[in-house]
Motif scaffolding. Structure first.
Motif, PDB file in Angstrom:
ATOM      1  N   CYS A  35       0.505  11.701  18.751  1.00 10.82           N
ATOM      2  CA  CYS A  35       1.334  11.608  17.549  1.00 10.82           C
ATOM      3  C   CYS A  35       0.556  11.008  16.388  1.00 10.82           C
ATOM      4  N   THR A  36      -0.635  11.506  16.178  1.00  9.19           N
ATOM      5  CA  THR A  36      -1.461  11.020  15.063  1.00  9.19           C
ATOM      6  C   THR A  36      -1.604  12.058  13.963  1.00  9.19           C
ATOM      7  N   SER A  37      -0.756  13.082  13.962  1.00 10.08           N
ATOM      8  CA  SER A  37      -0.876  14.119  12.948  1.00 10.08           C
ATOM      9  C   SER A  37      -0.506  13.586  11.561  1.00 10.08           C
ATOM     10  N   ASN A  38       0.508  12.741  11.513  1.00 13.20           N
ATOM     11  CA  ASN A  38       0.922  12.190  10.223  1.00 13.20           C
ATOM     12  C   ASN A  38       1.320  10.729  10.401  1.00 13.20           C
ATOM     13  N   PRO A  39       0.357   9.867  10.715  1.00 10.31           N
ATOM     14  CA  PRO A  39       0.698   8.469  11.010  1.00 10.31           C
ATOM     15  C   PRO A  39       1.050   7.703   9.734  1.00 10.31           C
ATOM     16  N   LEU A  40       1.739   6.582   9.911  1.00 20.32           N
ATOM     17  CA  LEU A  40       2.050   5.712   8.791  1.00 20.32           C
ATOM     18  C   LEU A  40       0.779   5.012   8.305  1.00 20.32           C
ATOM     19  N   THR A  41       0.727   4.798   7.016  1.00 23.00           N
ATOM     20  CA  THR A  41      -0.409   4.065   6.463  1.00 23.00           C
ATOM     21  C   THR A  41      -0.248   2.569   6.760  1.00 23.00           C
ATOM     22  N   THR A  42      -1.320   1.812   6.487  1.00 22.25           N
ATOM     23  CA  THR A  42      -1.268   0.361   6.713  1.00 22.25           C
ATOM     24  C   THR A  42      -0.189  -0.290   5.859  1.00 22.25           C
ATOM     25  N   VAL A  43      -0.074   0.111   4.601  1.00 24.31           N
ATOM     26  CA  VAL A  43       0.946  -0.472   3.722  1.00 24.31           C
ATOM     27  C   VAL A  43       2.343  -0.150   4.237  1.00 24.31           C
ATOM     28  N   GLU A  44       2.530   1.050   4.752  1.00 30.32           N
ATOM     29  CA  GLU A  44       3.841   1.403   5.300  1.00 30.32           C
ATOM     30  C   GLU A  44       4.184   0.567   6.527  1.00 30.32           C
ATOM     31  N   TRP A  45       3.179   0.223   7.323  1.00 29.18           N
ATOM     32  CA  TRP A  45       3.434  -0.667   8.461  1.00 29.18           C
ATOM     33  C   TRP A  45       3.770  -2.071   7.977  1.00 29.18           C
ATOM     34  N   TYR A  46       3.144  -2.522   6.884  1.00 25.75           N
ATOM     35  CA  TYR A  46       3.545  -3.801   6.289  1.00 25.75           C
ATOM     36  C   TYR A  46       5.033  -3.776   5.924  1.00 25.75           C
ATOM     37  N   LEU A  47       5.456  -2.635   5.362  1.00 24.77           N
ATOM     38  CA  LEU A  47       6.849  -2.513   4.941  1.00 24.77           C
ATOM     39  C   LEU A  47       7.795  -2.533   6.137  1.00 24.77           C
ATOM     40  N   VAL A  48       7.398  -1.881   7.231  1.00 24.46           N
ATOM     41  CA  VAL A  48       8.227  -1.897   8.445  1.00 24.46           C
ATOM     42  C   VAL A  48       8.362  -3.324   8.967  1.00 24.46           C
ATOM     43  N   PHE A  49       7.249  -4.030   9.037  1.00 22.17           N
ATOM     44  CA  PHE A  49       7.293  -5.407   9.541  1.00 22.17           C
ATOM     45  C   PHE A  49       8.124  -6.293   8.619  1.00 22.17           C
ATOM     46  N   THR A  50       7.965  -6.141   7.310  1.00 16.67           N
ATOM     47  CA  THR A  50       8.754  -6.931   6.363  1.00 16.67           C
ATOM     48  C   THR A  50      10.239  -6.682   6.534  1.00 16.67           C
ATOM     49  N   SER A  51      10.618  -5.437   6.767  1.00 16.32           N
ATOM     50  CA  SER A  51      12.034  -5.118   6.964  1.00 16.32           C
ATOM     51  C   SER A  51      12.598  -5.805   8.205  1.00 16.32           C
ATOM     52  N   LEU A  52      11.819  -5.848   9.281  1.00 16.74           N
ATOM     53  CA  LEU A  52      12.270  -6.555  10.484  1.00 16.74           C
ATOM     54  C   LEU A  52      12.426  -8.049  10.206  1.00 16.74           C
ATOM     55  N   CYS A  53      11.483  -8.612   9.452  1.00 16.64           N
ATOM     56  CA  CYS A  53      11.583 -10.039   9.097  1.00 16.64           C
ATOM     57  C   CYS A  53      12.841 -10.315   8.292  1.00 16.64           C
ATOM     58  N   ILE A  54      13.169  -9.432   7.370  1.00 13.63           N
ATOM     59  CA  ILE A  54      14.351  -9.632   6.528  1.00 13.63           C
ATOM     60  C   ILE A  54      15.622  -9.594   7.355  1.00 13.63           C
ATOM     61  N   VAL A  55      15.689  -8.687   8.312  1.00 12.32           N
ATOM     62  CA  VAL A  55      16.870  -8.603   9.181  1.00 12.32           C
ATOM     63  C   VAL A  55      17.053  -9.919   9.950  1.00 12.32           C
ATOM     64  N   LEU A  56      15.962 -10.433  10.550  1.00 14.82           N
ATOM     65  CA  LEU A  56      16.057 -11.678  11.322  1.00 14.82           C
ATOM     66  C   LEU A  56      16.311 -12.891  10.433  1.00 14.82           C
ATOM     67  N   SER A  57      15.918 -12.814   9.174  1.00 15.80           N
ATOM     68  CA  SER A  57      16.092 -13.968   8.282  1.00 15.80           C
ATOM     69  C   SER A  57      17.538 -14.217   7.908  1.00 15.80           C
ATOM     70  N   GLN A  58      18.443 -13.338   8.297  1.00 14.98           N
ATOM     71  CA  GLN A  58      19.857 -13.535   7.982  1.00 14.98           C
ATOM     72  C   GLN A  58      20.504 -14.594   8.862  1.00 14.98           C
ATOM     73  N   LEU A  59      19.803 -15.070   9.901  1.00 13.82           N
ATOM     74  CA  LEU A  59      20.326 -16.200  10.673  1.00 13.82           C
ATOM     75  C   LEU A  59      20.471 -17.396   9.743  1.00 13.82           C
ATOM     76  N   ILE A 109      -2.152   2.702  20.143  1.00 13.02           N
ATOM     77  CA  ILE A 109      -2.474   2.586  21.575  1.00 13.02           C
ATOM     78  C   ILE A 109      -1.411   3.263  22.427  1.00 13.02           C
ATOM     79  N   VAL A 110      -0.155   3.025  22.125  1.00 11.64           N
ATOM     80  CA  VAL A 110       0.927   3.575  22.943  1.00 11.64           C
ATOM     81  C   VAL A 110       1.045   5.077  22.754  1.00 11.64           C
ATOM     82  N   CYS A 111       0.941   5.517  21.515  1.00 13.14           N
ATOM     83  CA  CYS A 111       1.134   6.931  21.223  1.00 13.14           C
ATOM     84  C   CYS A 111      -0.106   7.762  21.539  1.00 13.14           C
ATOM     85  N   GLY A 112      -1.291   7.165  21.349  1.00 17.77           N
ATOM     86  CA  GLY A 112      -2.514   7.889  21.650  1.00 17.77           C
ATOM     87  C   GLY A 112      -2.723   9.061  20.708  1.00 17.77           C
ATOM     88  N   PRO A 113      -3.404  10.090  21.191  1.00 18.38           N
ATOM     89  CA  PRO A 113      -3.710  11.236  20.330  1.00 18.38           C
ATOM     90  C   PRO A 113      -2.540  12.195  20.146  1.00 18.38           C
TER      91      PRO A 113
END
Length: 520
Positions: free
Chosen positions: A216-240, A210-214
């Motif tokens: 930056c869609t030439s080589n977008p991340l796949t769904t699994v890669e977005w899962y990996l990005v979200f998991t990495s953010l969760c791991i960083v916050l889990s260090q509390l 939605i933010v990027c629109g048409p």
């Protein structure tokens, strides 16, 4: 002049029938135990009851002041509560400076989340009447069991049940309690974390589109890669380090959950409804399929009220004394939290079903909003809604993962007799995040997973607390209280079996055909 020997106070051990200590006065007479007004029976004894006016009368003023001050101190500290020294090393009980505000933040963060987005899916199989009735009954039922857990936290004087498993072991026995509670609570924590990765990753993908629109869609991340990005953010916050340290995250999660829940149903009902919409339950080819779908829908509703596996853990972060027990601020915070939870769940379920009816996709109202109205609603509002969902999922991941972190560290400290180092703690939390990531990639069936989770973990919320109340509080046999709690408990067990079967059938039936958050 002959000096008189100093008078000593001699404590006579109490008999097994009455634990109240007897005191020998300076004159050598035994002071009688206090008598109650009813039947001449001994009054309830407290650890400071022996420091009474009768006891203090023959003592000099300075000593009397010391004993009075000691009495107040003991009542404030609650000195008879037995604390396990190992608890000071564990994430849940490491910090005990919680309060009613923290309780409200944690309960609201745990109680409102992505599962609310799936409630219209349940309504599409149940229809208006049974959908509303089921949701209302489930809300009242879980509110009652929540009250039970809060009251049972210190049901036995001098003992705090800091974790759900500890209370289950006290009620059912060590072996049976562990067998009944460890799997569903661990499955609820890990299953919720996996589902949060699915929702968070897909929502991040939609937010980026939605933010990027048409542009930056030439080589977008796949769904699994977005899962990996979200998991990495969760791991960083889990260090509390501990549960109280994530109170700020829980506040963010609670606020964002309230806002996106409100925005989702308001944006849905403000738009024109799709053509050919119907409010009749979805028709399936066979009676068996219809029954299992109804069971799965009820499992989704049950899963909407998750969070009871965290009630005792949240309450254990609060200080508790004789004068100020922890259940008072905990119940205050829980009441506020569940008022807002009702204000989120009911409008999403009713408004979402009104807006989309039986056209609701299996992944919930967020996918319906994007699929039907992505061209009717401003990109800014859609992007804001999706971003709030991401923040809420990140916050919920932390509080639902904390019991798993606590179990691991408890096992480690029990074997080594020392606290976890920062490297051991961080290493486990990284491994835990990626294990959930791989499970999410293997089972990307959100609505079916929610029904299965609701069925398997339903006893934690709806059944076990009722059994625990009867076994620990021991109400009069065959009284209304006794019948009521046994009936609710066994109903919860029966529903758990039925909803689990419905969830398994839904996963098998959908297989790899089910994709959620797929933009049209």
């Amino acid at each position: 002049m002959e000096e008189r020997p100093e008078t000593e106070l001699i404590s006579i051990p109490a008999t097994p029938r009455d634990s109240t200590p007897e005191i020998l006065t300076p004159s050598g007479h035994r002071s009688p135990r206090p008598q109650s007004k009813e039947g001449g029976k001994s009054a309830a004894w407290t650890p400071t009851s022996f420091i009474s006016p009768r006891f203090l009368s023959p003592i000099g003023t300075p000593m009397k002041k010391v004993l009075v001050n000691m009495k107040g101190y003991l009542e404030d500290v609650g000195h008879l509560t037995k604390l396990n020294p190992q608890d000071a090393w564990l994430p849940i009980t490491e910090s005990r400076n919680g309060n009613a505000h923290y309780a409200a933040f944690h309960n609201l963060n745990a109680g409102v989340g992505f599962q609310a987005l799936l409630l219209p899916v349940a309504f599409s199989f149940l229809g208006w009447s049974w959908g509303i009735i089921s949701l209302t009954i489930a809300y009242i039922w879980q509110l009652y069991t929540l009250w039970i857990l809060v009251q049972l936290h210190e049901a036995i004087p001098g003992k705090r049940y800091n974790r759900y498993v500890e209370l289950a072991e006290a009620a059912f026995g060590n072996k049976l309690g562990a067998w009944l509670s460890i799997f569903p609570t661990a499955y609820l924590s890990a299953g919720t974390a996996t589902a949060l990765i699915l929702v968070g990753g897909e929502t991040m993908k939609l937010f980026f589109e939605i933010v990027c629109g048409p542009l930056c869609t030439s080589n977008p991340l796949t769904t699994v890669e977005w899962y990996l990005v979200f998991t990495s953010l969760c791991i960083v916050l889990s260090q509390l380090p501990n549960l109280n340290s994530i109170a700020g995250l829980s506040l963010v999660g609670a606020i964002t959950a309230i806002f996106y829940s409100t925005m989702v149903w308001l944006l849905s009902v403000s738009q024109d409804r799709p053509p050919k919409i119907s409010y009749e339950p979805i028709a399936l080819p066979s009676f068996t399929a219809s029954v299992f779908s109804v069971f799965n829908a009820l499992g989704i509703i049950a899963f909407a009220f998750r969070g009871h596996n965290l009630v005792l853990e949240i309450q254990s972060t609060m200080p508790s004394t004789f004068k100020h027990p922890a259940h008072v601020p905990m119940w205050k915070g829980a009441k506020v939290a569940y008022f807002f939870i009702a204000m989120c769940l009911f409008p999403v379920a009713i408004g979402g079903f009104w807006a989309y009816g039986n056209l609701m996709p299996p992944s919930g109202i967020l996918n319906a909003l994007f699929g039907f109205h992505q061209h009717d609603i401003s990109r800014g509002l859609l992007a804001m809604t999706f971003l709030l969902v991401v923040f809420s999922c990140l916050s919920s991941f932390q509080i639902y993962s904390m019991p798993v972190f606590d179990n691991f560290e408890a096992s480690y400290t029990h074997r080594t007799n020392r606290p976890c180092s920062i490297w051991v703690r961080s290493g486990f939390r990284v491994a835990y995040g990626f294990i959930n990531f791989f499970i999410g990639v293997a089972l990307p069936f959100l609505s079916s997973l929610a029904g299965l989770l609701g069925g398997l973990t339903l006893p934690v919320t709806f059944a076990y607390p009722c059994f625990m109340w009867v076994l620990i509080k021991k109400p009069t046999k065959y009284s209304f209280n006794w019948y009521f709690n046994w009936t609710l408990g066994w109903l919860g067990v029966a529903f758990s079996v039925a909803f689990t079967i419905g969830g398994i059938w839904s996963i098998v039936d959908n297989g790899l055909k089910l994709k959620f958050f797929k933009p049209s």
